[in-house]
Scaffold this active site. Structure first.
Site, PDB file in Angstrom:
ATOM      1  CG  ASP A 293     -14.787 -30.645  21.144  1.00 50.08           C
ATOM      2  OD1 ASP A 293     -14.997 -29.436  21.176  1.00 50.08           O
ATOM      3  OD2 ASP A 293     -15.455 -31.429  20.739  1.00 50.08           O
TER       4      ASP A 293
ATOM      5  CD  GLU B  47      -0.805 -25.701  17.655  1.00 55.01           C
ATOM      6  OE1 GLU B  47      -1.635 -25.413  18.263  1.00 55.01           O
ATOM      7  OE2 GLU B  47       0.441 -25.024  17.406  1.00 55.01           O
TER       8      GLU B  47
ATOM      9  CB  CYS C 145     -43.049 -14.608   6.762  1.00 50.13           C
ATOM     10  SG  CYS C 145     -44.835 -13.530   7.086  1.00 50.13           S
TER      11      CYS C 145
ATOM     12  CB  CYS D  56     -49.114 -14.384  10.168  1.00 50.99           C
ATOM     13  SG  CYS D  56     -47.916 -14.157   8.795  1.00 50.99           S
TER      14      CYS D  56
ATOM     15  CE  LYS E 120     -11.342 -25.875  16.108  1.00 49.11           C
ATOM     16  NZ  LYS E 120     -12.283 -26.024  17.220  1.00 49.11           N
TER      17      LYS E 120
ATOM     18  CE1 TYR F  80      -5.341 -21.990  22.082  1.00 48.50           C
ATOM     19  CE2 TYR F  80      -5.796 -24.281  22.615  1.00 48.50           C
ATOM     20  CZ  TYR F  80      -6.266 -22.858  22.568  1.00 48.50           C
ATOM     21  OH  TYR F  80      -7.462 -22.663  22.604  1.00 48.50           O
TER      22      TYR F  80
ATOM     23  CB  CYS G 173     -45.225 -12.526  11.036  1.00 45.12           C
ATOM     24  SG  CYS G 173     -44.782 -14.432  11.098  1.00 45.12           S
TER      25      CYS G 173
ATOM     26  NE  ARG H  64     -13.170 -17.090  21.533  1.00 44.01           N
ATOM     27  CZ  ARG H  64     -14.180 -16.445  21.112  1.00 44.01           C
ATOM     28  NH1 ARG H  64     -15.321 -16.552  21.482  1.00 44.01           N
ATOM     29  NH2 ARG H  64     -14.206 -15.728  19.824  1.00 44.01           N
TER      30      ARG H  64
ATOM     31  CD  GLU I 288     -10.033 -25.561  23.509  1.00 42.37           C
ATOM     32  OE1 GLU I 288      -9.633 -24.369  23.468  1.00 42.37           O
ATOM     33  OE2 GLU I 288     -11.129 -25.822  23.009  1.00 42.37           O
TER      34      GLU I 288
ATOM     35  CG  ASP J 292      -0.205 -43.048  43.828  1.00 41.25           C
ATOM     36  OD1 ASP J 292       0.563 -42.327  43.070  1.00 41.25           O
ATOM     37  OD2 ASP J 292      -1.286 -43.758  43.169  1.00 41.25           O
TER      38      ASP J 292
ATOM     39  CG  PHE K  14       2.402 -36.977  45.703  1.00 38.06           C
ATOM     40  CD1 PHE K  14       3.179 -36.328  44.980  1.00 38.06           C
ATOM     41  CD2 PHE K  14       0.845 -36.889  45.891  1.00 38.06           C
ATOM     42  CE1 PHE K  14       2.818 -35.063  44.325  1.00 38.06           C
ATOM     43  CE2 PHE K  14       0.544 -35.752  45.541  1.00 38.06           C
ATOM     44  CZ  PHE K  14       1.407 -34.672  44.829  1.00 38.06           C
ATOM     45  CG  ASP K  15      -1.377 -39.575  49.103  1.00 38.63           C
ATOM     46  OD1 ASP K  15      -1.360 -38.575  48.103  1.00 38.63           O
ATOM     47  OD2 ASP K  15      -2.086 -40.659  49.179  1.00 38.63           O
TER      48      ASP K  15
ATOM     49  CB  CYS L 296     -46.350 -17.017   6.876  1.00 41.82           C
ATOM     50  SG  CYS L 296     -45.663 -17.157   8.570  1.00 41.82           S
TER      51      CYS L 296
ATOM     52  CB  SER M 273     -12.860 -17.961  16.960  1.00 42.56           C
ATOM     53  OG  SER M 273     -13.837 -17.175  16.244  1.00 42.56           O
ATOM     54  CG  LEU M 274      -8.211 -20.772  15.061  1.00 43.30           C
ATOM     55  CD1 LEU M 274      -7.879 -22.174  15.140  1.00 43.30           C
ATOM     56  CD2 LEU M 274      -7.180 -19.746  14.757  1.00 43.30           C
TER      57      LEU M 274
ATOM     58  CE  LYS N   2     -15.359 -27.186  13.895  1.00 43.79           C
ATOM     59  NZ  LYS N   2     -15.735 -27.090  15.008  1.00 43.79           N
TER      60      LYS N   2
ATOM     61  CE  LYS O 123      -2.281 -22.588  16.690  1.00 48.31           C
ATOM     62  NZ  LYS O 123      -2.215 -22.910  18.136  1.00 48.31           N
TER      63      LYS O 123
HETATM   64  S1  IVH Z   1      -5.095 -21.241  18.216  1.00 51.41           S
HETATM   65  C1  IVH Z   1      -6.286 -16.720  17.484  1.00 51.41           C
HETATM   66  N1  IVH Z   1      -4.874 -24.051  18.677  1.00 51.41           N
HETATM   67  O1  IVH Z   1     -10.550 -23.583  18.907  1.00 51.41           O
HETATM   68  C2  IVH Z   1      -6.800 -18.204  17.678  1.00 51.41           C
HETATM   69  N2  IVH Z   1      -6.991 -22.912  19.116  1.00 51.41           N
HETATM   70  O2  IVH Z   1     -11.871 -21.227  17.058  1.00 51.41           O
HETATM   71  C3  IVH Z   1      -5.857 -18.748  18.635  1.00 51.41           C
HETATM   72  N3  IVH Z   1      -8.464 -24.679  19.907  1.00 51.41           N
HETATM   73  O3  IVH Z   1     -11.027 -20.800  20.578  1.00 51.41           O
HETATM   74  C4  IVH Z   1      -6.399 -20.211  18.867  1.00 51.41           C
HETATM   75  N4  IVH Z   1      -7.029 -26.206  19.962  1.00 51.41           N
HETATM   76  O4  IVH Z   1     -10.503 -22.775  21.887  1.00 51.41           O
HETATM   77  C5  IVH Z   1      -5.626 -22.691  18.787  1.00 51.41           C
HETATM   78  N5  IVH Z   1      -4.274 -25.863  19.075  1.00 51.41           N
HETATM   79  C6  IVH Z   1      -5.253 -24.845  19.028  1.00 51.41           C
HETATM   80  C7  IVH Z   1      -6.515 -25.376  19.422  1.00 51.41           C
HETATM   81  C8  IVH Z   1      -7.441 -24.304  19.496  1.00 51.41           C
HETATM   82  C9  IVH Z   1      -8.484 -25.861  20.233  1.00 51.41           C
HETATM   83  C10 IVH Z   1      -9.754 -24.195  20.052  1.00 51.41           C
HETATM   84  C11 IVH Z   1      -9.721 -22.509  20.689  1.00 51.41           C
HETATM   85  C12 IVH Z   1     -10.279 -21.407  19.878  1.00 51.41           C
HETATM   86  C13 IVH Z   1     -10.910 -22.323  18.898  1.00 51.41           C
HETATM   87  C14 IVH Z   1     -10.808 -21.799  17.242  1.00 51.41           C
END
Ligand code: IVH
Length: 726
Positions: free
Chosen positions: A117, A113, A425, A410, A115, A224, A431, A136, A172, A34, A37-38, A407, A83-84, A313, A289
């Site tokens: 978060d 892969e 309602c 109302c 996912k 990804y 209402c 996004r 991500e 380190d 590097f510094d 309701c 999104s997926l 999920k 995928k």
């Molecule tokens: S592929 C066409 N791969 O999950 C979609 N997404 O709704 C391309 N995410 O908005 C996304 N890990 O933010 C992909 N290995 C991964 C991911 C990933 C997290 C997120 C991404 C996306 C949401 C899916």
């Protein structure tokens, strides 16, 4: 050291430091202490101070942060960020594979892969240099957060090896547990509100104005997905593209697997469902995928997500607590949702006090009683929900939870629509929460964008009898609203903590509101249509309807059949539209909005003729493809597939992703998917080559007839000639 030597040394130091960054952050194999590097970094900093003219955008000193972003610029995505679709059990994954096999007969290989978060990000590289990072946003446009993203050490500022001239990397941005815990400990110490989870912390951090603070919080990033124009794509499949990206310096996870069947996919899912607890960051599932790009092309997209990928999920975390009482909330469409008040319980980093009970059937299925001990689940952004009742702990004589008949707001008797679980309602236009909800939707950012009226202000105007529906907004005068005030109670979504806030209309606020209302008169028709709040008509559907029908009057007069002819519009949506306009009161509101000057017709493209040149081809923009449904497939030589699609839109045609009997013709480039070809042939749909298509849309006029021309870019991004011909 003279100036020339300093320039050489700065370039040399930049290279050395970045390679140490790569070894340390991506490979996790530092080859330098380190301290050393510094020393290198300090040398670079001092040389750059002496010769600021040699500071480059990819210098490692840029990662330390320091620049302030006053306002994040909105940037349109070159390729939309989709999104997926989600799945929650292995049966749904099997259904996904079965759907794919219906279209593709050959073997299909899948890449599994993690996912991650966090928050998705699009990184643009030009000639090997990182140039732009965009969030996004709504998928079509996001915020330019380049300055902040530069501070993330795992994002390469300059690439190595044999990379394409131009491409985007999607990935991500995450906050590792170590960073999250450190920041929260510090915030707690300072008496500041802590972040509920690492995803919220990452999202909050990337939008900070001070990039130095972003650097300090130590975000991380995983890539990804590689995006480039179809005709420039140099890889045959996704896995190959990610392996190359890793060589160029990107942080690509090692935890990926190529799977041939559902058993292998299931094994990967089960392994990571258990092992995720040992990862230094949060994942909320697995992404599956299709690997092969040609197969992906054949599968295509729905309006929101690719058909070639799905997210699995993981089951959410669970806690046990006692049910105290049940509230019934009325939404803007009149739906009554039961909400459980719970004895506060710690769950996935937050304290949960309330949870949704969905509908009457759900309560019945649970056989829920007051004082029951219930299981509560929470996953990511989802509102906590009650999933089970512990019958062993039920109190003797406890009272069963029953759904209300009238309701709570109302007093109107609730109704149940056949085939639906929800109770409504029916007092739609009388209402209060329905009226306020509709107005709140109307003013929201994606609708009329009168956001200065948010945060409780609609309630104040409504309570003061100044607005009875959204058309009344356009009669508001400064003097009507100036000086109004009210104390309201608000609930924080994350902490479920209630707090008291004073809403007041001071001079600046009142002026901003009047200005924003005035400005909203130029909001395009598609968004006005969305703003009306017709049940089932979301943002995307509103866009498609506006484009297909052209004006509100055409929609009002359209039959259910005409409406269902529109892409993505099924019978349920069509009937809901018809019901909305069948109500005389809604027509009155629309007439008032028309009078106020809102946009009720689809914007016409510039009346100037647009000539686009492809080699010696001339194309005149007109509506010659209007009414046609066209499928574009394969790789093209004169322009990219996206450009052809844009051209079709510009000429009034409709792009559709799959071939059906309604398809007018297919434009086929090289390597058109064999399944698509087979389907077109079996349905007798004409397949036009790229040349035939261009020939078809070619204009008779040429540009060498002495008219005034101006070289420009067409809306499709194709280099062309714009000719004004008024
Ligand atoms: S592929 C066409 N791969 O999950 C979609 N997404 O709704 C391309 N995410 O908005 C996304 N890990 O933010 C992909 N290995 C991964 C991911 C990933 C997290 C997120 C991404 C996306 C949401 C899916």
């Amino acid at each position: 050291m003279n100036k020339e030597e300093a320039k050489v040394r700065i370039a040399e130091l930049s290279k050395i430091i970045e390679s140490h960054n790569y070894n340390y952050y991506i490979l996790a194999q530092p080859t330098i202490s380190d301290y050393d590097f510094d020393m290198l970094l300090n040398e670079l900093i001092s040389l750059e101070q002496q010769y600021p003219e040699f500071i480059t955008a990819d210098s490692p000193t840029q990662r330390v942060g320091g620049d302030i972003t006053k306002e994040f610029q909105t940037v349109k995505h070159r390729y939309p960020m989709l999104s997926l679709s989600n799945s929650y059990n292995i049966e749904e994954v099997k259904d996904f594979i079965t759907r794919i096999k219906k279209t593709i007969e050959e073997d299909v290989e899948f890449v599994c892969e993690l996912k991650f978060d966090g928050i998705s990000i699009s990184l643009t590289y030009e000639n090997g240099l990182f140039v732009k990072a965009v969030t996004r946003g709504d998928g079509t446009q996001g915020d330019d957060v380049t300055t902040n993203v530069k501070t993330i050490r795992t994002i390469p500022l300059r690439l190595k090896g044999d990379y394409p001239d131009f491409f985007e990397m999607r990935g991500e941005i995450i906050m590792p547990h170590s960073s999250f815990n450190a920041i929260n400990a510090e915030r707690a110490d300072l008496g500041q509100q802590t972040f509920a989870n690492p995803r919220n912390a990452a999202a909050g951090t990337i939008k900070l104005q001070d990039s130095k603070e972003v650097a300090r919080r130590k975000l991380d990033q995983y890539c990804y997905f590689m995006m480039m124009d179809d005709d420039k794509m140099i890889f045959k499949n996704h896995y190959e593209s990610l392996m190359a990206a890793r060589q160029w310096g990107f942080n690509v996870s090692n935890f990926m697997a190529l799977c041939k069947n559902v058993e292998e996919i299931e094994e990967f899912i089960n392994y990571w469902d258990e092992k995720r607890k040992e990862l230094p960051f949060d994942i909320d599932g697995i992404v599956i995928k299709v690997n092969d790009f040609q197969q992906r092309e054949t599968l295509g997209f729905t309006a929101k997500s690719p058909r070639w990928a799905i997210a699995y999920k993981f089951k959410a975390e669970e806690a046990h607590t006692q049910l105290l009482s049940v509230d019934f909330q009325v939404g803007r469409h009149g739906t009554v949702t039961p909400v459980a008040n719970l004895s506060p319980v710690q769950l996935a980093g937050t304290i949960v006090k309330r949870a949704t009970l969905h509908n009457a059937d759900f309560i019945e299925q649970l056989d829920l009683h007051y004082d029951d001990i219930v299981s509560v689940e929470k996953g990511g952004e989802i509102i906590p929900k009650i999933t089970a009742v512990d019958l062993n702990h039920r109190k003797d004589g406890s009272q069963k939870v029953t759904f209300i008949t009238h309701c709570p707001e109302c007093g109107t008797q609730l109704v149940n629509i056949e085939g639906e679980t929800a109770w409504y309602c029916p007092n739609t236009l009388g209402c209060p929460p329905q009226i306020k909800g509709r107005i709140e939707h109307f003013i929201s950012r994606k609708a009329m964008n009168i956001e200065s009226l948010g945060e409780g202000k609609v309630e104040v105007l409504f309570d003061n009898n100044l607005i009875k529906d959204y058309s009344d907004l356009y009669n508001l005068k400064y003097n009507d609203i100036f000086g109004l005030e009210k104390i309201i109670t608000v609930e924080d979504e994350n902490s479920q903590e209630k707090s008291i806030r004073k809403v007041s209309f001071k001079e600046k606020t009142a002026n901003n509101i009047i200005d924003a209302i005035e400005k909203s008169k130029s909001v395009p028709f598609a968004r006005v249509l969305f703003a009306l709040g017709i049940k089932y008509v979301g943002e995307t559907t509103a866009k498609l309807i506006a484009k297909a029908m052209g004006s509100i009057d055409n929609i009002i007069n359209a039959s259910v059949e005409e409406l269902t002819d529109i892409e993505e519009v099924g019978e349920k949506i069509a009937i809901s539209i018809k019901d909305f306009f069948a109500d005389e009161r809604n027509i009155n509101i629309i007439n008032k909005l028309k009078e106020a000057g809102l946009q009720f017709e689809q914007e016409k493209k510039d009346t100037a003729k647009v000539f686009m040149s492809f080699g010696n081809q001339q194309i005149i923009s007109n509506d010659q493809l209007s009414g046609m449904s066209i499928v574009v497939s394969g790789v093209f030589s004169t322009m990219s597939r996206d450009e052809i699609k844009q051209l079709i839109e510009d000429l009034g045609g409709k792009n559709v992703s799959s071939i059906s009997s309604k398809t007018t013709f297919v434009v086929a480039g090289d390597k058109m998917g064999p399944e698509k070809r087979k389907k077109a042939e079996s349905l007798g749909i004409e397949i036009k080559s790229e040349e035939e298509f261009l020939e078809m849309i070619k204009g008779q006029q040429t540009t060498d007839n002495g008219q005034q021309t101006l070289s420009t870019e067409s809306t499709s991004g194709v280099q062309g000639v714009l000719e004004f011909d008024f």
